[in-house]
Every structure is written in C-alpha cells, then in structure tokens.
Design an enzyme around this catalytic site. Sequence first.
Site, PDB file in Angstrom:
ATOM      1  N   GLY A  36      13.015  61.515  12.461  1.00 33.19           N
ATOM      2  CA  GLY A  36      13.682  60.269  12.845  1.00 33.19           C
ATOM      3  C   GLY A  36      14.984  60.565  13.568  1.00 33.19           C
ATOM      4  O   GLY A  36      15.702  61.504  13.224  1.00 33.19           O
ATOM      5  N   GLY A  41      17.240  57.913  14.550  1.00 33.29           N
ATOM      6  CA  GLY A  41      18.141  56.767  14.562  1.00 33.29           C
ATOM      7  C   GLY A  41      19.542  57.225  14.189  1.00 33.29           C
ATOM      8  O   GLY A  41      19.857  58.423  14.265  1.00 33.29           O
ATOM      9  N   GLY A  46      19.404  59.966  11.512  1.00 29.13           N
ATOM     10  CA  GLY A  46      18.751  61.214  11.902  1.00 29.13           C
ATOM     11  C   GLY A  46      19.454  61.934  13.033  1.00 29.13           C
ATOM     12  O   GLY A  46      19.667  63.149  12.979  1.00 29.13           O
ATOM     13  N   ARG A  58      22.882  34.830   3.336  1.00 30.99           N
ATOM     14  CA  ARG A  58      21.601  34.960   4.014  1.00 30.99           C
ATOM     15  C   ARG A  58      20.412  34.553   3.161  1.00 30.99           C
ATOM     16  O   ARG A  58      19.532  33.823   3.612  1.00 30.99           O
ATOM     17  CB  ARG A  58      21.391  36.425   4.432  1.00 30.99           C
ATOM     18  CG  ARG A  58      22.264  36.847   5.572  1.00 30.99           C
ATOM     19  CD  ARG A  58      22.054  38.307   5.893  1.00 30.99           C
ATOM     20  NE  ARG A  58      22.854  38.671   7.060  1.00 30.99           N
ATOM     21  CZ  ARG A  58      22.901  39.897   7.573  1.00 30.99           C
ATOM     22  NH1 ARG A  58      22.207  40.873   7.041  1.00 30.99           N
ATOM     23  NH2 ARG A  58      23.639  40.140   8.628  1.00 30.99           N
ATOM     24  N   GLU A 118      18.286  54.018   6.282  1.00 28.92           N
ATOM     25  CA  GLU A 118      17.485  52.930   5.700  1.00 28.92           C
ATOM     26  C   GLU A 118      16.302  53.480   4.905  1.00 28.92           C
ATOM     27  O   GLU A 118      15.771  52.796   4.027  1.00 28.92           O
ATOM     28  CB  GLU A 118      16.991  51.980   6.814  1.00 28.92           C
ATOM     29  CG  GLU A 118      16.409  50.674   6.272  1.00 28.92           C
ATOM     30  CD  GLU A 118      15.910  49.716   7.359  1.00 28.92           C
ATOM     31  OE1 GLU A 118      16.223  49.939   8.540  1.00 28.92           O
ATOM     32  OE2 GLU A 118      15.207  48.751   7.015  1.00 28.92           O
ATOM     33  N   ARG A 134      21.884  43.495   1.332  1.00 34.48           N
ATOM     34  CA  ARG A 134      22.832  44.265   2.132  1.00 34.48           C
ATOM     35  C   ARG A 134      23.817  43.336   2.832  1.00 34.48           C
ATOM     36  O   ARG A 134      23.445  42.328   3.386  1.00 34.48           O
ATOM     37  CB  ARG A 134      22.085  45.091   3.178  1.00 34.48           C
ATOM     38  CG  ARG A 134      22.982  45.952   4.021  1.00 34.48           C
ATOM     39  CD  ARG A 134      22.190  46.780   5.006  1.00 34.48           C
ATOM     40  NE  ARG A 134      21.455  45.974   5.969  1.00 34.48           N
ATOM     41  CZ  ARG A 134      22.002  45.312   6.980  1.00 34.48           C
ATOM     42  NH1 ARG A 134      23.311  45.349   7.165  1.00 34.48           N
ATOM     43  NH2 ARG A 134      21.253  44.609   7.799  1.00 34.48           N
TER      44      ARG A 134
END
Lengths: 233, 250, 662
Positions: free
Chosen positions: C60, C62, C65, C351, C450, C460
Amino acid sequence: MATSTAPARAARKGPPSILLKTVVAVTGLFFVFFVLFHMYGNLQILVGPEAFDEYAHHLRTFGEPMLPEKSFLWVFRILLLASVVGHVWASMSLWRRAGQARTTRYAGKKKTSYGGFYAKAMRWGGLALLAFVVFHILHFTTQTITIDGAHASPAERVISSFAVWWVVGIYALAMVFLGMHLLHGVWGAAMTLGLNTSLQRAEQIRFVSILLATIVVVGFLIPPFAILFGFIE
Amino acid sequence: MKLALKIWRQDGPADAGQMVRYDIDGVSEDSSFLEMLDLLNEQLITSGEDPVAFDSDCREGICGMCGVVINGEAHGPERTTTCQLHMRSFNDGDEIVIEPWRADPFPVIKDLCVDRTSFDRIIQAGGFISANTGSAPDAHATPVPKEDADRAFMAAECIGCGACVAACPNASGMLFMGSKVTHLGELPQGQPERGARVVAMTEQHDLEGFGGCTNLGECTRACPKGIPLNVISQLNADYRRAGYGGSSAD
Amino acid sequence: MTDTVTSTPELIDGVYREGAPIADSKAPGGDIAGKWTTRKFEAALVNPANRRKLSVIIVGTGLAGASAGATLGEAGYQVKSFCYQDSPRRAHSIAAQGGINAAKNYKGDGDSVHRLFYDTVKGGDYRSRETNVYRLAEVSADIIDQCVAQGVPFAREYGGLLDNRSFGGVQVSRTFYARGQTGQQLLIGAYQALERQIAAGTVEMYARHEMLELVVVDGKARGIIARDMVTGEIETHLADAVVLASGGYGNVFFLSTNAMGCNVTASWRAHRKGAYFGNPCYTQIHPTCIPQAGDHQSKLTLMSESLRNDGRIWVPKNAEDCDKDPREIGEDDRDYYLERIYPGFGNLVPRDIASRQAKNMCDEGRGVGPAVDGVRRGVYLDFADAIGRMGEDAVRSKYGNLFDMYERITGENPYQVPMRIYPAVHYTMGGLWVDYDLQSSIPGLFVTGEANFSDHGANRLGASALMQGLADGYFVLPNTIRDYLAKGPFTKISDDDPAVVEAQQTVTSRLEKLLSIDGTRTVDSYHKALGKVMWEKCGMERTEEGLREAIEEIRALKADFWSNVRVLGAADGLNQSLEKAGRVADFLELGELMCIDALHRRESCGGHFRAESQTEDGEALRHDDEYAYVAAWEWGGDDEAPVLHKEDLVYDFIELKQRSYK
C-alpha cells in the site's frame, strides 16, 4: 513493467528539447526584428521612389567609411542565413521528435482543434514561407526571376513587379502565412523565453503577438496594393 | 439511451489492436461515462465476451487513474476527468469513439489501459524536495508569501492523469513537468534544488521519448484541473537560469 | 497474547467462540505523556551498516504506506513497496478533502496535545486505546513540520503563516488544510519522498501488483505472494518484516466513498494466517454524500460536511409530497427534522446522528429523489435560506466548488433546487489488531493507517484519518519496527521452503478455481448483493434479528459465489474481472465477521448503533461495564466460528462519559 525503477533506455539523441525550442525562439525574434526593419524600408516607397532607392543604397554603404561597402549587409545576411538554418533545423528536430512520440494516431476526430490549425500554420506554413523567401531573393535580390524586364533602380523593380496582379497575389498570400506564423510564433517565443508568468501576462503576450502580426501584414501589404491600384507610379 | 461505441481493443502490449464496434442500449443519462462502460462489461461477460479493460480508481476526479480519449478529446467533451463525465453530455443515438491515451512513452497494456510509469520516473529524477523525516524545522519557521503559496497550490493540483500528453499534438509531457517545477519552485523550501531539479526532470522527460512543447495550449484545454500554460513558461525560465542543462547550478 | 486455543471453547450465540483475553498491549508504563519517549528510548537501535541487510515489504502506498516507505528508505533499510494502482500516487488517501489535525496551537485558542488526545478519545466514544491516541496527538505537530518541509502547499494567511480552521464541531482551530484537496497534497508529498528513495535505490517499487497471500515461516511474517497484474505472474517476495498499509474495507458495502479498487484482501489474507481483526463492525457513515441515482451507480461521492453549517436539512411532512418539486412544497409541509429533534445542535449534530436520522426519514417513506429498488433514499439540504440571508455570491464563494461538483454529478443546479444528500460508508475504524508497536498478532507483521484498528475507537473525528496515516508512517512505525528488526537479519528463506510453496499454491489454486467455475453470475452482481445485505443489516442501525439474517444470507451468497460466479479470460495477463473476483471473495468472508462482531456487541457506540440499546428518546446507549473492550477476532478456519479475544480498555487519564446532543 514490474517496477517503476528506471529501465535502461537509449540515451536521448541530440540537444534537450527546451534548448531546441530556445533556438527557434531566439532566431525567430531576430526575424521579427529583421522583418520590422525590412518593412520600414518598404514603406519608404510611399515617400517616393527616390527615398526608396536611397534607403536601398544606404544598406550597402552603412558604416562607411569605417567599414568597406556592403560589409554591414553581408554580416546581416550571414546572420540571417545562420538563423534560418538554426530555426529550420531546430523546428524540424522537434517535429521529428513529436512524430516519434506518437506513432499511433487517433481514430476519433476532435470537433474543434485550436492547436491543429496553428501547428499546421507553423510547420507547413513555415515551409511555405521558406519557399517564398527563396522566391523573393531570386526575384528582388539576385534578380534571377524577372517579371517585367530588368531595372537598375530598386524602386522601379518593385513598382513594375507589383503592377502585375498575380505577383501581388503571391506576396499577399505569403504575408497571410507570415501573419499566422507570427501570431503563434511571437506568443511561442515569449513562452519559451519564460515571459508568461501569470494569466494576466498571457493576455499581454497575446495582445503583443496579435499587434505585431497585424502591423507586419498591413505594413508589408500597403506598398504592393498601393502600386497595384496605381497610387504609386 | 442507445449508443454505438467504437472501442480500441488490444489484447496485450505486443498485439496490434483494432477498433471494435459495440451497440449498447439502456444507458442512463445520470450514469458516468465509466459506469456506461461497466454496463457494457456486464453485458459482455454475460454473453461470454472478454470485457473491456480500462483504468479507474477513485471515480471522483482526483486520483488521476482514469482517462480515455473520447471522440478525439482527452477525457471527452467536458473539462473534467473521464470518471466525472456523465452521459447527459451525449445524445441518444450518438456514435462514440473510445481510445487509449496515444503516446509512445505511454505504451498500451491492454485495451484502454496504458503504462504511465514514465511520469513516475520524471518525478524520481527530481520532482521532490529532499527533506528526510524528522529533519524539519517548525512549520512557521519560514513564512511563505500568500501569492507564492497560492501559485504553488495551483500548480500542485495536477493529478498526473496524462491528459496533457494525450491531447498534445507533440505528445509532450511539459504541462505535467511544468506544474511540478512551478509547485516546488514557488516555495522557499524548493529553492536549494531548483536548478538541479529542472535539469534532471527535463533530461528524463526527453529520455522517456515525450515530444517538445510548441506552446499550442491543447494540454491546458484538456487538463481536468485547468493547470495554466504558464507553468511551461516557468519551466523554460527555470531551465534557462539553470544554464540549459549545461550546469546544474542555479 | 498469541496463545492459541488449546481446547475448543463452546459456541456462543451459535456463531463465535471466546478465547483468552489479550493481557497486554505492550505500552510502556509511567505517565501517559512520557510513554512514547520511553518506548523510543527502549526500542533497540539498528546499526546503520546493518540496515541495508534488513528488508521490509510495505503493501500500500497511501499516506501510511508511502510515508513509511520513504522514511525506512531514508534510514537505509531495503524496502519493497507494492500497490495495485499504476502508480503509488493514486492511493485513495488522495481523495480526503477536509484537513489534518495537529496540536500546534498556532491560534492560541487553548489547544494542546492533551486536548487533542481528549477530543479523539471522546470522539471515538471511549472505545479506543488511550496510549495509542495520546501518541497520535503527540506526534501530530511533527507531521505538519515534515509536510511543510517537503513542499506541501497548505493554505496560508496574508502574513505568510499557516492558516487553521475548526472542523467537525471541535472548539479549537487545529485543522490544517489545502483548500478541499488536503489528502491529495499530503499524499503527493509522501509520494515524492517515496520516489526520491526509489531513485536513491533504497526502495523498489512494484506498481500494478496485488498482494494475495502472506508468507508466515516459523510463526513470523516473512514475505508475501503477489500477482503482477500486467503479466499475471505470481511472484514471491521475502523479507525480514512485512507492513500492511492497505487501507480500509468500506467497499464491502459495494457503494461507498472508497475507490473502486479499495479492498480487504491484504488484511484478510493476513487475518486468515493468524492476525487478529479488531472491531470489524465499526464503520463510519458520512451524512453528506450525493444520493444514489440508479442501479448503474458504482460509487458514492462525498461532499464536505461544512455544507451543514449553512444548509437546512428537511423532508416533506407527508409522504405523498415526496415526488413533488421541492420548491412547491410549502414551509408548513416541510419537516426540518434535525432542528425539531435536536433544537440545541440542529443541523450540526455529529455524523452518526445526522446519518441515522436521514435513514429513519427514508424508512418512514418520506425520502426524496429517484427511487432505487422502490425506496427513495435522499433528504433535502436546502440553501434557499442561506442564499436569502447571505446572497448567492456569498454562498458561491464559500461553497462554489461543492455546488459545481454536485451539479456535474446530478445535473441539477443547487442554487435553484435544494440539494439531495444521503449517508454513505466512508471510513472503517476497525482493522487488523495491533499492539502499541503497531505489530499485529503475527510477529513481524506490522499494520499502519486505516488498515489497523488502533486510534479511532468506534467513531473517527473529522481530519483525524490523515493525521493517523502520516503519524504511523513517518514517526511511529519507523521507531517501533527497528526494535523488531534489531533481532534480524533472520534466517534466510529459500523459495522452496514448504511455507512459501504452500502460500504460492493457495494463490494459484484459488485463481484457477475462480476461473474454472464458469457459472452464470458476474462478480459485480455478487458484490452488489453483498453490499445490499451489509447496508441494510449491518449499516447505520443494526438489530439482533437483522444481523442473524445477514449472517445466513452472506453464507448463502458465499456458497453461491463459489459455485456460480463467472470469471472470463485467463490468469496470465491483465484480467480485471479476476482481480475483482478475488477481492469480492474476501469481502464475503469479512462481511460475515462484521455481522458477527456487530451481533456480539449488544450496545450502541459511535458508528455502531444497536436498536436494542437506546435511551428512551432513541439515542445511542453505551454499556461501559460490559463492552469497554476491543474485540480482536481470530480466524477460526473455513466454515468455523471465529474466536473472540478481548482487550480491556483501561482509562487512566480520561473519565468515561455518555454523549448527549439534545
């Protein structure tokens, strides 16, 4: 494919493309300067054939007595020739690279293409201009091509030639090509020389390129049309 | 909607490839262009035909993974990414020609997927600021004039999709490269490597086989983020200051 | 912690078993403010000359990573980095809009590490681990410094200093941002740092590669089996440690704000090899997404929550008005339900509440917009009042880009017609269980961003995902992994080691199986069916009955998948259907575990609302006495019940409280 670590590739052939672009830009600006100078000379014919002949004579004696006759002219001609060679060579190199960068063409056709028109105006139009310049030199400089007999006076050569409609036609067409070439060429030179630094500056450069192209086309076409329509005899 | 699609099909990098026509019906105007291709693929799989390979990931216009040439225009008729183009931009009965990005530095992998690692290698050459983790001073140590920060941000919006290359008649990558050079060059942190960066990136750009820019502006018209052409001028200016690659000192 | 179950414990609720609790998360002792310093000091160092002999695989690219790859590369380790996209720059961190929190207190409004720590634990509804969260708050300030140094163009004020805003109802301005593209800018920063290391030769990049199996030798994670998605080749990559930074699993719902390729495969393969999966049922559902327009839809798009600052949310009072032009519905016939139910907070409730109430309205039959499968899923977000109050130009300057995005997707002009919004899955707080060192229950397997479960508890806070990804990658992992690597280099493993061969065979036989079923249904149709079950029964509101049904439905779907899926083509080249098939197969297994986790947690907390656990007036009710623990699930085997290991959450520095927004 496996990694994006740089694979061994053949080294780039030739100079960096930005350097080539710069050669095109700098030589191009030199032509702009020359063309304006040339146009100023042509417009002398509006003052009268004598003024025009005097201007032509001065080109030969420029710098005398410090410099021998025609020396300035020859230095200028050599510079122009070198610029033509540089301009054409660098443009053709970039053209070739562009061809190699896309060997498969698109099948779909775009409805409106701004770039396609200008690209053609620069490349094919540029070649047309080159052919015209050769014709122009053979016509007025070496006088290899004569339209209406030989004349000793440059002004007479001009006036007798432009009294012929198709000669004016050829020159007018060439000026349209020159105008298109300048319209994008001045813009492109400014881009390449790093002058376009903001959206506002881009507008200014656009304005200058349109202005220059218009001045040159109109300035060059006044004498032939004035002659054709009999204002100058 | 009913559409006639002409899609480039190519089995692998070495295959010749050809345009293949597919007729599709029942496309919703509200679907995105890629959802229209999803629908086509569902139908192809059901009828036992190989689905069309195309790249996409975020489908919200930011990752830069998607991109096809639609009727000769990179990302299609609107100024957005292919994933954000919706079918209401087309008419019932339209014929749509769909091709991959065409540029030799972006070889086709399959159908509409191309390999854009040449862009990564341009970044590798110098598209970064050398700041090892943990070595940074406080973020407020160097104020950045808002104008410079805003221009850096504008250039940094590039998503690396490659539409600029696809749209450029010269297949030049200079809008992509110019946006990175401008982004980093506008910031004080980017100054020490500014000259070396532009020289190395330009060298890599040419090595990859991208064409040279002729200032036509097709790139900026195709750019989904509207990166202006002046980043290319900035690139040229920085390159000149760096001595046209002759010396890497600024 | 890694105690294996010796005698098979009894089946609970018919779906899971309970194993030994997790005694220790390995955080050092002492005051919370000193723990991270202590850990960094106690973690063994690796001599620079030895680092290049040590190899790390990172899956990964992102934020978590790419930042880890760059940092470990700079330190001199041999790093191999993998991503399924064509370039590391495409990772889905790029789509984060809002911002990144940091306890810089540049505004002088009373922010501090402790306050960010407190807000994060409270926001997570007291289901996160205190020690990890404190560390996150502690390193948050360093992230901003690092990003600025590498050229991230954060928003600035006229004086040239960084601008901050308050985000998600927090009372201090601690959110750094780069217009609506913060994730993009942070990711490009990390990507550039990673590319720099690729050029330097410390990182080897494997783009268009998908990890399909974890290699575990002698109980340690020692490598991965990956498929080159272009050539189809199955490759074995071995190393001294493996890091998973492969993101969340929101795509189990089919429709989510995740990218098309986001998947759980890397995490799930590790889970099957022994890594515990923490709190899988904790998913975050974001209230302001653009509703689904039809069955063709492949993903949902999020719009910034800031819209709720000026927009008013309503539905028609009468169901028969739902298909009317909203402008023709009179003021008296509109139900501004959030303002009605929560007069104190109105449209700015958190939320989870905003999302759940929107669902309630639609379930009552008062939803608006196009009906998909017979139900209208959408509520109005109306700016008519705001336009009247501030003028259209002011609204345009504040929200213009969001309005444009809305118009591009829906074809409707939100300046004239109220927007329609609906909640969508957006982030998963659950993930592979990790200890304080971010090490999973398999030694040598680290999990960041994540993909791990660690910092957000049951919910979160806005602008915290980017913070966690970069905290893990730049600052936490590089410090903790060295303690593990200092014990290496470990014995060299050959490609024909039985564990390696077994892993390779699992991969190839699975691919062959998928290609050979040759059934009648497409992969996407299974994915959509799974998504529907998950959304209806394991989405915003869960019930005992619904979850039990969901488990049965998913099992049936899984059985059908393995006998009736149709995957065309071959494995020896680019085959996007085959890629999807493998991912959906793993989602089917994960979906079942999520439902089991949701079933066993008989309380409402954060993103997990259990209908049986609510107050008299319908609000979420937590049960701290019974459920203040992390549910870490161990793979029980194919068609076997998973085993629950509880890690008790101990709050030494923060007092537990119930939330109230009335």
